[in-house]
Motif scaffolding. Sequence first.
Motif, PDB file in Angstrom:
ATOM      1  N   ALA A  21       0.832  -1.203   0.000  1.00 53.17           N
ATOM      2  CA  ALA A  21       0.000   0.000   0.000  1.00 53.17           C
ATOM      3  C   ALA A  21       0.871   1.259   0.000  1.00 53.17           C
ATOM      4  O   ALA A  21       0.598   2.207  -0.742  1.00 53.17           O
ATOM      5  CB  ALA A  21      -0.940  -0.011   1.197  1.00 53.17           C
ATOM      6  N   ALA A  22       1.914   1.271   0.801  1.00 55.37           N
ATOM      7  CA  ALA A  22       2.810   2.431   0.862  1.00 55.37           C
ATOM      8  C   ALA A  22       3.528   2.638  -0.472  1.00 55.37           C
ATOM      9  O   ALA A  22       3.680   3.780  -0.923  1.00 55.37           O
ATOM     10  CB  ALA A  22       3.819   2.255   1.994  1.00 55.37           C
ATOM     11  N   LEU A  23       3.953   1.554  -1.099  1.00 55.16           N
ATOM     12  CA  LEU A  23       4.609   1.665  -2.407  1.00 55.16           C
ATOM     13  C   LEU A  23       3.661   2.290  -3.422  1.00 55.16           C
ATOM     14  O   LEU A  23       4.050   3.180  -4.188  1.00 55.16           O
ATOM     15  CB  LEU A  23       5.068   0.283  -2.881  1.00 55.16           C
ATOM     16  CG  LEU A  23       5.713   0.230  -4.265  1.00 55.16           C
ATOM     17  CD1 LEU A  23       7.033   0.990  -4.285  1.00 55.16           C
ATOM     18  CD2 LEU A  23       5.933  -1.216  -4.693  1.00 55.16           C
ATOM     19  N   GLN A  29       2.902  10.334  -6.693  1.00 54.94           N
ATOM     20  CA  GLN A  29       3.775  11.464  -7.035  1.00 54.94           C
ATOM     21  C   GLN A  29       4.497  11.208  -8.358  1.00 54.94           C
ATOM     22  O   GLN A  29       4.624  12.097  -9.185  1.00 54.94           O
ATOM     23  CB  GLN A  29       4.778  11.750  -5.924  1.00 54.94           C
ATOM     24  CG  GLN A  29       5.619  12.979  -6.185  1.00 54.94           C
ATOM     25  CD  GLN A  29       4.778  14.240  -6.437  1.00 54.94           C
ATOM     26  OE1 GLN A  29       3.823  14.514  -5.736  1.00 54.94           O
ATOM     27  NE2 GLN A  29       5.132  14.993  -7.453  1.00 54.94           N
ATOM     28  N   LEU A  30       4.962   9.986  -8.554  1.00 54.29           N
ATOM     29  CA  LEU A  30       5.628   9.664  -9.821  1.00 54.29           C
ATOM     30  C   LEU A  30       4.656   9.794 -10.985  1.00 54.29           C
ATOM     31  O   LEU A  30       5.021  10.292 -12.054  1.00 54.29           O
ATOM     32  CB  LEU A  30       6.199   8.249  -9.758  1.00 54.29           C
ATOM     33  CG  LEU A  30       7.315   8.012  -8.745  1.00 54.29           C
ATOM     34  CD1 LEU A  30       7.658   6.530  -8.670  1.00 54.29           C
ATOM     35  CD2 LEU A  30       8.538   8.837  -9.096  1.00 54.29           C
ATOM     36  N   ALA A  31       3.419   9.365 -10.794  1.00 52.97           N
ATOM     37  CA  ALA A  31       2.413   9.463 -11.860  1.00 52.97           C
ATOM     38  C   ALA A  31       2.133  10.923 -12.217  1.00 52.97           C
ATOM     39  O   ALA A  31       1.942  11.252 -13.392  1.00 52.97           O
ATOM     40  CB  ALA A  31       1.128   8.763 -11.445  1.00 52.97           C
ATOM     41  N   LYS A  32       2.128  11.788 -11.211  1.00 49.08           N
ATOM     42  CA  LYS A  32       1.898  13.215 -11.466  1.00 49.08           C
ATOM     43  C   LYS A  32       2.994  13.817 -12.334  1.00 49.08           C
ATOM     44  O   LYS A  32       2.763  14.804 -13.022  1.00 49.08           O
ATOM     45  CB  LYS A  32       1.797  13.973 -10.143  1.00 49.08           C
ATOM     46  CG  LYS A  32       0.514  13.707  -9.394  1.00 49.08           C
ATOM     47  CD  LYS A  32       0.481  14.466  -8.070  1.00 49.08           C
ATOM     48  CE  LYS A  32      -0.813  14.235  -7.325  1.00 49.08           C
ATOM     49  NZ  LYS A  32      -0.851  14.965  -6.041  1.00 49.08           N
ATOM     50  N   LYS A  72       9.433   0.556 -12.915  1.00 53.21           N
ATOM     51  CA  LYS A  72      10.730   0.130 -12.375  1.00 53.21           C
ATOM     52  C   LYS A  72      10.631  -0.127 -10.868  1.00 53.21           C
ATOM     53  O   LYS A  72      11.108  -1.155 -10.376  1.00 53.21           O
ATOM     54  CB  LYS A  72      11.807   1.169 -12.678  1.00 53.21           C
ATOM     55  CG  LYS A  72      13.174   0.765 -12.152  1.00 53.21           C
ATOM     56  CD  LYS A  72      14.230   1.768 -12.524  1.00 53.21           C
ATOM     57  CE  LYS A  72      15.608   1.440 -12.028  1.00 53.21           C
ATOM     58  NZ  LYS A  72      15.844   0.313 -11.209  1.00 53.21           N
ATOM     59  N   ALA A  73       9.998   0.786 -10.135  1.00 48.80           N
ATOM     60  CA  ALA A  73       9.860   0.612  -8.686  1.00 48.80           C
ATOM     61  C   ALA A  73       9.050  -0.644  -8.368  1.00 48.80           C
ATOM     62  O   ALA A  73       9.392  -1.397  -7.455  1.00 48.80           O
ATOM     63  CB  ALA A  73       9.203   1.845  -8.078  1.00 48.80           C
ATOM     64  N   LEU A  74       7.997  -0.860  -9.137  1.00 45.07           N
ATOM     65  CA  LEU A  74       7.163  -2.045  -8.907  1.00 45.07           C
ATOM     66  C   LEU A  74       7.969  -3.322  -9.143  1.00 45.07           C
ATOM     67  O   LEU A  74       7.974  -4.222  -8.306  1.00 45.07           O
ATOM     68  CB  LEU A  74       5.939  -2.010  -9.826  1.00 45.07           C
ATOM     69  CG  LEU A  74       5.025  -3.221  -9.765  1.00 45.07           C
ATOM     70  CD1 LEU A  74       4.456  -3.405  -8.365  1.00 45.07           C
ATOM     71  CD2 LEU A  74       3.912  -3.079 -10.784  1.00 45.07           C
ATOM     72  N   MET A  75       8.655  -3.397 -10.252  1.00 46.10           N
ATOM     73  CA  MET A  75       9.398  -4.614 -10.576  1.00 46.10           C
ATOM     74  C   MET A  75      10.597  -4.809  -9.645  1.00 46.10           C
ATOM     75  O   MET A  75      10.915  -5.945  -9.294  1.00 46.10           O
ATOM     76  CB  MET A  75       9.839  -4.596 -12.037  1.00 46.10           C
ATOM     77  CG  MET A  75       8.654  -4.556 -13.008  1.00 46.10           C
ATOM     78  SD  MET A  75       7.294  -5.671 -12.600  1.00 46.10           S
ATOM     79  CE  MET A  75       7.900  -7.181 -13.291  1.00 46.10           C
ATOM     80  N   LEU A  81       7.975  -8.088  -2.026  1.00 45.85           N
ATOM     81  CA  LEU A  81       6.647  -7.743  -1.513  1.00 45.85           C
ATOM     82  C   LEU A  81       5.501  -8.602  -2.024  1.00 45.85           C
ATOM     83  O   LEU A  81       4.470  -8.702  -1.365  1.00 45.85           O
ATOM     84  CB  LEU A  81       6.332  -6.281  -1.847  1.00 45.85           C
ATOM     85  CG  LEU A  81       7.247  -5.223  -1.241  1.00 45.85           C
ATOM     86  CD1 LEU A  81       6.833  -3.838  -1.724  1.00 45.85           C
ATOM     87  CD2 LEU A  81       7.240  -5.302   0.267  1.00 45.85           C
ATOM     88  N   LEU A  82       5.653  -9.182  -3.222  1.00 49.32           N
ATOM     89  CA  LEU A  82       4.525  -9.849  -3.864  1.00 49.32           C
ATOM     90  C   LEU A  82       4.677 -11.368  -3.834  1.00 49.32           C
ATOM     91  O   LEU A  82       5.778 -11.899  -3.976  1.00 49.32           O
ATOM     92  CB  LEU A  82       4.370  -9.381  -5.310  1.00 49.32           C
ATOM     93  CG  LEU A  82       4.212  -7.865  -5.511  1.00 49.32           C
ATOM     94  CD1 LEU A  82       4.070  -7.549  -6.991  1.00 49.32           C
ATOM     95  CD2 LEU A  82       3.043  -7.319  -4.715  1.00 49.32           C
ATOM     96  N   SER A  83       3.555 -12.060  -3.704  1.00 52.85           N
ATOM     97  CA  SER A  83       3.580 -13.525  -3.664  1.00 52.85           C
ATOM     98  C   SER A  83       3.746 -14.130  -5.051  1.00 52.85           C
ATOM     99  O   SER A  83       4.103 -15.298  -5.177  1.00 52.85           O
ATOM    100  CB  SER A  83       2.306 -14.058  -3.006  1.00 52.85           C
ATOM    101  OG  SER A  83       1.167 -13.696  -3.756  1.00 52.85           O
TER     102      SER A  83
END
Length: 100
Positions: A21-23, A29-32, A72-75, A81-83
């Motif tokens: 959730a925090a990520l 902000q990055l999307a903006k 990039k941050a997600l990957m 973080l992800l199962s």
Amino acid sequence: MVKLALFARLEAKAGKEAEVAALLETGLQLAKEEGTTPLWFALRLGPSTFGIFDAFADEKGRQSHLQGPIAKALMDNAPRLLSSPPTIEAIDILGAKLSV
């Protein structure tokens, strides 16, 4: 006019829900800052299921987003973080009502 979109579904590892959730909250902000991403949503679909929906005017904008800092941050954080790896679907928008 937005014509194309992406929908990503994310499943948090047990105990990592708050970090996911925090990520996603920092992704706003990055999307903006992305000129080619006029519409971006971070979603909580269930206790451990999250999503991202974003829309674009054209394919160039969608591809630019996929190569950008949010992706990039997600990957970079996905293994921790992800199962499972995020599922990302390319979507065509057939109609939209946007008001602020």
